[in-house]
Design a protein around this motif. Structure first.
Motif, PDB file in Angstrom:
ATOM      1  N   GLU A 135       0.887  -1.175   0.142  1.00 12.97           N
ATOM      2  CA  GLU A 135       0.293  -0.015  -0.002  1.00 12.97           C
ATOM      3  C   GLU A 135       0.704   1.244  -0.089  1.00 12.97           C
ATOM      4  O   GLU A 135       0.527   2.314  -0.942  1.00 12.97           O
ATOM      5  N   GLU A 136       1.937   1.134   0.866  1.00 11.59           N
ATOM      6  CA  GLU A 136       2.980   2.582   1.207  1.00 11.59           C
ATOM      7  C   GLU A 136       3.540   2.584  -0.218  1.00 11.59           C
ATOM      8  O   GLU A 136       3.541   3.728  -0.737  1.00 11.59           O
ATOM      9  N   ALA A 137       4.176   1.597  -0.914  1.00 12.72           N
ATOM     10  CA  ALA A 137       4.432   1.752  -2.394  1.00 12.72           C
ATOM     11  C   ALA A 137       3.701   2.209  -3.252  1.00 12.72           C
ATOM     12  O   ALA A 137       4.057   3.253  -3.905  1.00 12.72           O
ATOM     13  N   ILE A 138       2.603   1.650  -3.432  1.00 16.60           N
ATOM     14  CA  ILE A 138       1.691   2.106  -4.243  1.00 16.60           C
ATOM     15  C   ILE A 138       1.188   3.777  -4.333  1.00 16.60           C
ATOM     16  O   ILE A 138       1.105   4.356  -5.117  1.00 16.60           O
ATOM     17  N   GLN A 139       0.923   4.068  -2.826  1.00 14.28           N
ATOM     18  CA  GLN A 139       0.749   5.279  -2.660  1.00 14.28           C
ATOM     19  C   GLN A 139       2.047   6.272  -3.344  1.00 14.28           C
ATOM     20  O   GLN A 139       1.798   7.395  -3.739  1.00 14.28           O
ATOM     21  N   ASN A 178      12.238   6.017 -10.009  1.00 14.41           N
ATOM     22  CA  ASN A 178      13.367   5.163 -10.085  1.00 14.41           C
ATOM     23  C   ASN A 178      13.732   4.901  -8.690  1.00 14.41           C
ATOM     24  O   ASN A 178      14.109   3.693  -8.335  1.00 14.41           O
ATOM     25  N   ASP A 179      13.783   6.105  -7.952  1.00 15.01           N
ATOM     26  CA  ASP A 179      13.980   6.129  -6.686  1.00 15.01           C
ATOM     27  C   ASP A 179      13.286   5.035  -5.550  1.00 15.01           C
ATOM     28  O   ASP A 179      13.646   4.211  -4.863  1.00 15.01           O
ATOM     29  N   ILE A 180      11.953   4.972  -5.903  1.00 13.31           N
ATOM     30  CA  ILE A 180      10.960   4.376  -5.231  1.00 13.31           C
ATOM     31  C   ILE A 180      11.119   2.599  -5.734  1.00 13.31           C
ATOM     32  O   ILE A 180      10.997   1.669  -4.933  1.00 13.31           O
ATOM     33  N   ARG A 181      11.422   2.588  -6.994  1.00 14.28           N
ATOM     34  CA  ARG A 181      11.949   1.230  -7.471  1.00 14.28           C
ATOM     35  C   ARG A 181      12.949   0.585  -6.682  1.00 14.28           C
ATOM     36  O   ARG A 181      13.031  -0.583  -6.036  1.00 14.28           O
ATOM     37  N   VAL A 182      14.163   1.146  -6.558  1.00  9.98           N
ATOM     38  CA  VAL A 182      15.162   0.923  -5.608  1.00  9.98           C
ATOM     39  C   VAL A 182      14.865   0.483  -4.211  1.00  9.98           C
ATOM     40  O   VAL A 182      15.149  -0.453  -3.672  1.00  9.98           O
ATOM     41  N   ALA A 183      14.143   1.655  -3.705  1.00  7.84           N
ATOM     42  CA  ALA A 183      13.857   1.430  -2.364  1.00  7.84           C
ATOM     43  C   ALA A 183      12.988   0.343  -1.865  1.00  7.84           C
ATOM     44  O   ALA A 183      13.243  -0.431  -1.111  1.00  7.84           O
ATOM     45  N   LYS A 220      17.665  -4.948  -3.665  1.00  4.97           N
ATOM     46  CA  LYS A 220      18.271  -5.751  -2.646  1.00  4.97           C
ATOM     47  C   LYS A 220      18.237  -5.391  -1.292  1.00  4.97           C
ATOM     48  O   LYS A 220      18.204  -6.350  -0.463  1.00  4.97           O
ATOM     49  N   LYS A 221      18.598  -4.158  -0.891  1.00 10.53           N
ATOM     50  CA  LYS A 221      18.436  -3.813   0.134  1.00 10.53           C
ATOM     51  C   LYS A 221      16.967  -3.337   0.751  1.00 10.53           C
ATOM     52  O   LYS A 221      16.652  -2.805   1.790  1.00 10.53           O
ATOM     53  N   GLY A 222      16.024  -3.521  -0.184  1.00  6.76           N
ATOM     54  CA  GLY A 222      14.548  -3.199   0.269  1.00  6.76           C
ATOM     55  C   GLY A 222      13.864  -4.021   1.468  1.00  6.76           C
ATOM     56  O   GLY A 222      14.392  -5.128   1.414  1.00  6.76           O
TER      57      GLY A 222
END
Ligand code: 2U9
Length: 345
Positions: A10-14, A26-31, A35-37
């Motif tokens: 939910e957090e990511a989609i928001q 892109n920052d969201i994708r990495v976050a 690998k460290k997500g």
């Protein structure tokens, strides 16, 4: 753990929905997916789960990961499209604006004069003949009744390349060559324009290189009256129907008799002014009946064939016609001078 995964989704989609740039996305994708997500972290903790729970959690984690990835991809498409639309809006080209004007040149005044003279004679049945500017002494002098040592050669101080080769001092060698080619047969009616060279000090009326146009007619029964009539037609067409012509006796080694032709002064109408040096007449060209020696040297029987010839300087004609006061204007190619001769054609 299940809840944590749902929360993360939910957090990511928001955040994806709120992102306003490709960089942010892109920052969201990495976050989230890196690998460290947090999802990777959750999966790492699966070792602590029971054998029954593990596949359920694995499937859920993959679902969440897939849902976030799909959302990122959709958002990325949307952002890219928006960027293209913005680019189209801001970099719009107005194709209806007028283009930059193209600079249009015009013919050089000497070219115009030469072509005008050529056209005039072509209209009387003449052909245009041309020849080399680097010429043999034979055609430039000898074939024109100017043997080596002839005093008249001094009038045409020349640029010699070797003893026998020079820069032509007049276009007359073209006529000599044409006659030779005709092998003693007539008729010939030619006009010869071209550049010529003389060793001279340049000033307002002299140039070491200049243009000439000469004409030659050879045939049976060609007489002085033919020459006079031709020159009169030329003078009136070139300078105006109201011009009178006058022939004065002169001397040229290649013609006998020889004449110089004047036209009545347009400025003063013949009364006398500074342009015609108070004489009422302006010298235009030289002419004469082709010397029998010249005819014979080219292979013509001078008892059967006669001819006339004339020569003029286009610079002089242009100076008179356009009121140019210095011959050097024709060669320095200053556009302020050349532009004055532009014509809408
Ligand atoms: C051949 C026979 C005769 C050509 C001629 C002139 C007179 C003449 C000059 C005037 C000023 C040229 O521009 S200028 O320097 N020319 O006066 N030329 S008769 O007579 C010829 C030429 C070739 C075979």
């Amino acid at each position: 753990m299940q809840e944590r995964l749902k929360e993360l989704q939910e957090e990511a989609i928001q955040k994806i929905e709120q992102s306003a740039s490709l960089k942010e996305l892109n920052d969201i994708r990495v976050a989230y997916l890196g690998k460290k997500g947090p999802i990777t972290e959750v999966l790492r903790g699966m070792g602590k789960l029971s054998a029954e729970e593990r596949p359920v959690m694995g499937a859920l984690a993959n679902e969440v990961r897939e849902a976030i990835a799909v959302k990122i991809e959709a958002k990325q498409k949307g952002l890219e499209e928006a960027a293209v639309l913005e680019k189209l809006a801001t970099e719009r080209i107005d194709v209806t604006l007028p283009g930059r004007p193209v600079k249009v040149g015009n013919h050089h005044p000497l070219t115009r004069i030469i072509e005008e003279i050529e056209d005039l004679f072509i209209g009387m049945g003449y052909q245009v003949a041309e020849g080399p500017e680097v010429e043999q002494d034979y055609y430039n002098f000898e074939a024109l009744n100017l043997p080596k040592g002839h005093p008249a050669r001094d009038m045409q101080d020349s640029f010699y390349i070797t003893e026998e080769i020079l820069l032509r001092t007049h276009t007359s060698p073209v006529q000599a060559r044409t006659m030779e080619k005709h092998e003693g047969k007539g008729p010939i009616k030619i006009i010869c324009p071209g550049k010529v060279y003389r060793r001279d000090n340049d000033d307002a009326t002299h140039s070491h290189q200049f243009m000439q146009i000469e004409g030659l007619v050879v045939g049976e029964n060609i007489r002085m009256s033919d020459l006079k009539g031709t020159l009169e037609v030329f003078a009136k067409k070139m300078f105006g129907d109201d011009r009178e012509i006058r022939l004065r006796p002169s001397f040229f080694p290649f013609t006998e008799p020889s004449v110089e032709m004047d036209i009545s002064c347009k400025i003063c109408g013949g009364k006398g002014c500074s342009v015609c040096k108070q004489t009422g007449w302006i010298e235009i060209l030289g002419a004469g009946m082709v010397h029998p020696n010249v005819l014979e040297m080219a292979g013509y029987d001078s008892k059967k064939y006669t001819g006339f010839a004339f020569g003029m300087g286009p610079e002089r004609i242009a100076m008179l016609k356009y009121g140019v006061d210095d011959i050097r204007h024709f060669y320095t190619n200053d556009v302020r001078f050349l532009k004055q001769f532009s014509v809408e054609e």
